[in-house]
Design a protein around this motif. Structure first.
Motif, PDB file in Angstrom:
ATOM      1  N   ALA A   1       0.716  -1.512   0.192  1.00 52.26           N
ATOM      2  CA  ALA A   1       0.131  -0.020  -0.196  1.00 52.26           C
ATOM      3  C   ALA A   1       0.706   0.785  -0.304  1.00 52.26           C
ATOM      4  O   ALA A   1       2.382   1.635   0.533  1.00 52.26           O
ATOM      5  CB  ALA A   1      -1.013   0.136   1.371  1.00 52.26           C
ATOM      6  N   GLN A   2       0.446   2.082  -0.820  1.00 54.51           N
ATOM      7  CA  GLN A   2       0.945   3.358  -0.454  1.00 54.51           C
ATOM      8  C   GLN A   2       0.903   3.963   0.524  1.00 54.51           C
ATOM      9  O   GLN A   2       1.202   4.907   0.946  1.00 54.51           O
ATOM     10  CB  GLN A   2       0.824   4.610  -1.617  1.00 54.51           C
ATOM     11  N   ASN A   3      -0.225   3.989   1.622  1.00 56.27           N
ATOM     12  CA  ASN A   3      -0.163   4.704   3.068  1.00 56.27           C
ATOM     13  C   ASN A   3       0.435   3.977   3.730  1.00 56.27           C
ATOM     14  O   ASN A   3      -0.227   2.848   4.206  1.00 56.27           O
ATOM     15  CB  ASN A   3      -1.333   4.854   3.276  1.00 56.27           C
ATOM     16  N   PRO A   4       1.638   4.755   4.316  1.00 52.61           N
ATOM     17  CA  PRO A   4       2.270   4.367   5.571  1.00 52.61           C
ATOM     18  C   PRO A   4       1.402   3.598   6.892  1.00 52.61           C
ATOM     19  O   PRO A   4       2.021   2.686   7.956  1.00 52.61           O
ATOM     20  CB  PRO A   4       3.235   5.137   5.727  1.00 52.61           C
ATOM     21  N   GLU A   5       0.311   4.232   7.514  1.00 53.83           N
ATOM     22  CA  GLU A   5       0.233   4.368   8.136  1.00 53.83           C
ATOM     23  C   GLU A   5      -0.913   2.908   8.402  1.00 53.83           C
ATOM     24  O   GLU A   5      -0.900   1.946   8.940  1.00 53.83           O
ATOM     25  CB  GLU A   5      -1.055   5.814   8.142  1.00 53.83           C
ATOM     26  N   LEU A   6      -1.738   2.679   7.004  1.00 57.19           N
ATOM     27  CA  LEU A   6      -2.344   1.727   6.018  1.00 57.19           C
ATOM     28  C   LEU A   6      -1.480   0.635   6.244  1.00 57.19           C
ATOM     29  O   LEU A   6      -1.332  -0.455   7.098  1.00 57.19           O
ATOM     30  CB  LEU A   6      -3.291   1.650   5.120  1.00 57.19           C
ATOM     31  N   THR A   7      -0.510   0.310   6.004  1.00 59.51           N
ATOM     32  CA  THR A   7       1.010  -0.777   5.792  1.00 59.51           C
ATOM     33  C   THR A   7       1.164  -0.943   7.349  1.00 59.51           C
ATOM     34  O   THR A   7       1.394  -2.227   7.372  1.00 59.51           O
ATOM     35  CB  THR A   7       2.224   0.075   5.281  1.00 59.51           C
ATOM     36  N   SER A   8       1.179  -0.084   8.738  1.00 60.19           N
ATOM     37  CA  SER A   8       1.641   0.097   9.550  1.00 60.19           C
ATOM     38  C   SER A   8       0.918  -1.049  10.708  1.00 60.19           C
ATOM     39  O   SER A   8       1.549  -1.787  11.145  1.00 60.19           O
ATOM     40  CB  SER A   8       2.223   0.843  10.383  1.00 60.19           C
ATOM     41  N   ALA A   9      -0.219  -0.494  10.076  1.00 55.22           N
ATOM     42  CA  ALA A   9      -1.805  -1.068  10.779  1.00 55.22           C
ATOM     43  C   ALA A   9      -1.887  -1.928  10.248  1.00 55.22           C
ATOM     44  O   ALA A   9      -2.260  -3.976  11.446  1.00 55.22           O
ATOM     45  CB  ALA A   9      -2.424  -0.342  11.103  1.00 55.22           C
ATOM     46  N   LEU A  10      -1.872  -2.894   8.938  1.00 55.94           N
ATOM     47  CA  LEU A  10      -2.094  -4.335   8.924  1.00 55.94           C
ATOM     48  C   LEU A  10      -0.818  -5.309   8.678  1.00 55.94           C
ATOM     49  O   LEU A  10      -0.682  -6.067   9.032  1.00 55.94           O
ATOM     50  CB  LEU A  10      -2.253  -4.077   7.286  1.00 55.94           C
ATOM     51  N   ASP A  11       0.191  -4.038   8.773  1.00 55.23           N
ATOM     52  CA  ASP A  11       1.500  -5.193   9.043  1.00 55.23           C
ATOM     53  C   ASP A  11       1.750  -6.322  10.628  1.00 55.23           C
ATOM     54  O   ASP A  11       2.062  -7.384  10.486  1.00 55.23           O
ATOM     55  CB  ASP A  11       3.082  -4.272   8.561  1.00 55.23           C
ATOM     56  N   ILE A  12       1.090  -5.531  11.751  1.00 54.61           N
ATOM     57  CA  ILE A  12       0.789  -6.193  12.483  1.00 54.61           C
ATOM     58  C   ILE A  12      -0.195  -6.337  12.934  1.00 54.61           C
ATOM     59  O   ILE A  12      -0.620  -7.219  14.394  1.00 54.61           O
ATOM     60  CB  ILE A  12       1.241  -4.605  14.270  1.00 54.61           C
ATOM     61  N   ALA A  13      -1.197  -6.674  11.946  1.00 58.58           N
ATOM     62  CA  ALA A  13      -2.980  -7.169  12.520  1.00 58.58           C
ATOM     63  C   ALA A  13      -2.877  -8.517  12.483  1.00 58.58           C
ATOM     64  O   ALA A  13      -2.294  -9.338  11.991  1.00 58.58           O
ATOM     65  CB  ALA A  13      -3.806  -6.476  11.382  1.00 58.58           C
ATOM     66  N   GLN A  14      -3.751  -9.426  13.102  1.00 57.89           N
ATOM     67  CA  GLN A  14      -3.108 -10.508  13.605  1.00 57.89           C
ATOM     68  C   GLN A  14      -4.926 -10.852  12.852  1.00 57.89           C
ATOM     69  O   GLN A  14      -5.848 -10.771  12.644  1.00 57.89           O
ATOM     70  CB  GLN A  14      -3.373 -11.208  15.567  1.00 57.89           C
ATOM     71  N   GLY A  15      -4.564 -12.175  12.259  1.00 55.06           N
ATOM     72  CA  GLY A  15      -6.318 -12.936  10.858  1.00 55.06           C
ATOM     73  C   GLY A  15      -6.071 -11.848  10.256  1.00 55.06           C
ATOM     74  O   GLY A  15      -7.523 -11.634   9.480  1.00 55.06           O
ATOM     75  N   LEU A  16      -5.532 -11.538   9.329  1.00 52.88           N
ATOM     76  CA  LEU A  16      -5.678 -10.456   8.262  1.00 52.88           C
ATOM     77  C   LEU A  16      -5.780 -11.162   7.373  1.00 52.88           C
ATOM     78  O   LEU A  16      -7.283 -11.244   6.883  1.00 52.88           O
ATOM     79  CB  LEU A  16      -4.268  -9.279   8.142  1.00 52.88           C
ATOM     80  N   ALA A  17      -5.359 -12.265   6.922  1.00 56.16           N
ATOM     81  CA  ALA A  17      -5.832 -13.334   5.502  1.00 56.16           C
ATOM     82  C   ALA A  17      -6.554 -13.922   5.955  1.00 56.16           C
ATOM     83  O   ALA A  17      -7.221 -14.077   4.871  1.00 56.16           O
ATOM     84  CB  ALA A  17      -4.385 -14.101   5.505  1.00 56.16           C
ATOM     85  N   GLU A  18      -6.909 -14.091   7.401  1.00 53.79           N
ATOM     86  CA  GLU A  18      -7.392 -15.716   7.408  1.00 53.79           C
ATOM     87  C   GLU A  18      -9.564 -14.157   7.390  1.00 53.79           C
ATOM     88  O   GLU A  18     -10.315 -14.758   6.897  1.00 53.79           O
ATOM     89  CB  GLU A  18      -7.735 -15.661   8.798  1.00 53.79           C
ATOM     90  N   GLY A  19      -9.373 -13.165   8.067  1.00 52.63           N
ATOM     91  CA  GLY A  19     -10.578 -12.620   7.465  1.00 52.63           C
ATOM     92  C   GLY A  19     -10.351 -12.151   6.278  1.00 52.63           C
ATOM     93  O   GLY A  19     -12.275 -12.670   5.919  1.00 52.63           O
ATOM     94  N   ILE A  20      -9.447 -11.963   5.541  1.00 48.40           N
ATOM     95  CA  ILE A  20     -10.240 -11.521   4.183  1.00 48.40           C
ATOM     96  C   ILE A  20     -10.984 -12.672   3.772  1.00 48.40           C
ATOM     97  O   ILE A  20     -11.759 -12.056   2.713  1.00 48.40           O
ATOM     98  CB  ILE A  20      -9.057 -10.684   3.907  1.00 48.40           C
ATOM     99  N   ALA A  21      -9.968 -13.499   3.567  1.00 47.37           N
ATOM    100  CA  ALA A  21     -10.503 -14.919   2.660  1.00 47.37           C
ATOM    101  C   ALA A  21     -12.550 -15.512   3.175  1.00 47.37           C
ATOM    102  O   ALA A  21     -12.808 -15.768   2.625  1.00 47.37           O
ATOM    103  CB  ALA A  21      -9.850 -16.143   3.245  1.00 47.37           C
ATOM    104  N   SER A  22     -12.065 -15.252   4.719  1.00 44.00           N
ATOM    105  CA  SER A  22     -13.312 -16.084   4.737  1.00 44.00           C
ATOM    106  C   SER A  22     -14.413 -14.591   4.876  1.00 44.00           C
ATOM    107  O   SER A  22     -15.584 -15.716   4.642  1.00 44.00           O
ATOM    108  CB  SER A  22     -13.555 -16.484   6.679  1.00 44.00           C
ATOM    109  N   ASN A  23     -14.202 -13.690   5.316  1.00 42.37           N
ATOM    110  CA  ASN A  23     -15.132 -12.655   5.367  1.00 42.37           C
ATOM    111  C   ASN A  23     -15.327 -11.630   4.180  1.00 42.37           C
ATOM    112  O   ASN A  23     -16.628 -11.090   4.484  1.00 42.37           O
ATOM    113  CB  ASN A  23     -15.222 -12.369   6.561  1.00 42.37           C
ATOM    114  N   GLY A  24     -14.298 -11.492   2.973  1.00 39.42           N
ATOM    115  CA  GLY A  24     -14.561 -10.272   2.425  1.00 39.42           C
ATOM    116  C   GLY A  24     -13.840  -9.228   3.063  1.00 39.42           C
ATOM    117  O   GLY A  24     -13.697  -8.402   3.077  1.00 39.42           O
ATOM    118  N   VAL A  25     -13.962  -9.252   4.565  1.00 39.70           N
ATOM    119  CA  VAL A  25     -13.572  -7.257   4.713  1.00 39.70           C
ATOM    120  C   VAL A  25     -12.376  -7.758   6.483  1.00 39.70           C
ATOM    121  O   VAL A  25     -12.964  -8.869   7.158  1.00 39.70           O
ATOM    122  CB  VAL A  25     -15.226  -7.576   5.046  1.00 39.70           C
TER     123      VAL A  25
END
Length: 262
Positions: free
Chosen positions: A204-228
């Motif tokens: 992502a181009q937004n550094p705040e967004l990148t930082s928030a998602l880099d440390i997030a738990q369950g990112l891939a699982e949430g996107i895959a199962s719920n779409g959000v």
């Protein structure tokens, strides 16, 4: 037409990122869910999709008015999406939809909503320049057309609506601020790459967004199962999926955050 006017005043006119009806409805529903005043857990996406499955909400003339009804009291809220190319919506007149005005309707605002939609439908049949929306090239152009349409509608509306319309036109003339600068939302494209044994890679181009998602738990699982997926005030919405060799997956997403959350 007060609620549509509010949407323009408060920056809730947005260019739709996709020309798919389903994607457009999900996008606008997620925008409503991201508004701070909406109770957490309100499933606007599910409510809109359920309603649309039973009744096509196209008005004709390139407009659609999907809505989600929720219990309790509150404000009638509108978010407006513009599709430059038009969306095949199954409209009664066969015209692709350029404007989707999505409403969140609390129980105590049902009559208010019905009145607004009734006025809008009547105005669309008489507004002489409705075809201008089909040739608009910029969001500012769309905003000006919508303001003009509301002005026509308020000729039969109450004095409060006419006064607010005059005030908004005066403010616009003085500030000459682009419509997109009034938006209360930050909307960023983001790509998430996952695979077996691989930590999700966030692009992502937004550094705040990148930082928030880099440390997030369950990112891939949430996107895959719920779409959000939600983290750090960001709501990440899956738009597309591409599967590569070795079960490596690339998710094309949009991330939404309100300015108030920043």
């Amino acid at each position: 037409m007060n609620t549509l006017l509010n949407a323009l005043q408060e920056g809730r006119l947005l260019e739709l990122p996709d020309n798919s009806k389903e994607d457009a409805l999900q996008f606008l529903a997620h925008i409503i869910e991201a508004i701070p005043s909406i109770p957490p857990g309100t499933d606007v996406v599910g409510l809109v999709e359920k309603r649309e499955a039973s009744v096509n909400t196209a008005l004709g003339k390139g407009w659609a008015v999907p809505h989600a009804r929720v219990p309790g009291e509150g404000d009638l809220i509108c978010v407006v999406g513009w599709s430059p190319a038009g969306i095949e919506y199954g409209a009664p007149d066969g015209i692709p939809v350029s404007i989707i005005a999505m409403f969140l309707v609390p129980n105590d605002q049902r009559n208010h909503y019905l009145r607004e939609v009734s006025i809008l439908a009547r105005t669309l049949t008489t507004y002489p320049e409705i075809d201008r929306l089909h040739s608009a090239e910029e969001l500012n152009d769309v905003r000006e057309i919508l303001l003009d349409l509301i002005s026509v509608a308020t000729e039969t509306g109450g004095p409060d609506t006419r006064v607010r319309m005059i005030q908004l036109q005066a403010k616009t003339a003085v500030e000459t601020m682009p419509a997109e600068d009034l938006s209360k939302f930050v909307i960023e494209p983001v790509t998430v790459v996952t695979g077996p044994g691989i930590k999700p890679v966030v692009l992502a181009q937004n550094p705040e967004l990148t930082s928030a998602l880099d440390i997030a738990q369950g990112l891939a699982e949430g996107i895959a199962s719920n779409g959000v997926f939600q983290n750090g005030g960001w709501r990440v919405i899956r738009r597309g999926v591409v599967v590569y060799q070795a079960n490596r997956i690339v998710y094309d997403c949009l991330a939404i955050k309100t300015v108030a959350d920043r």
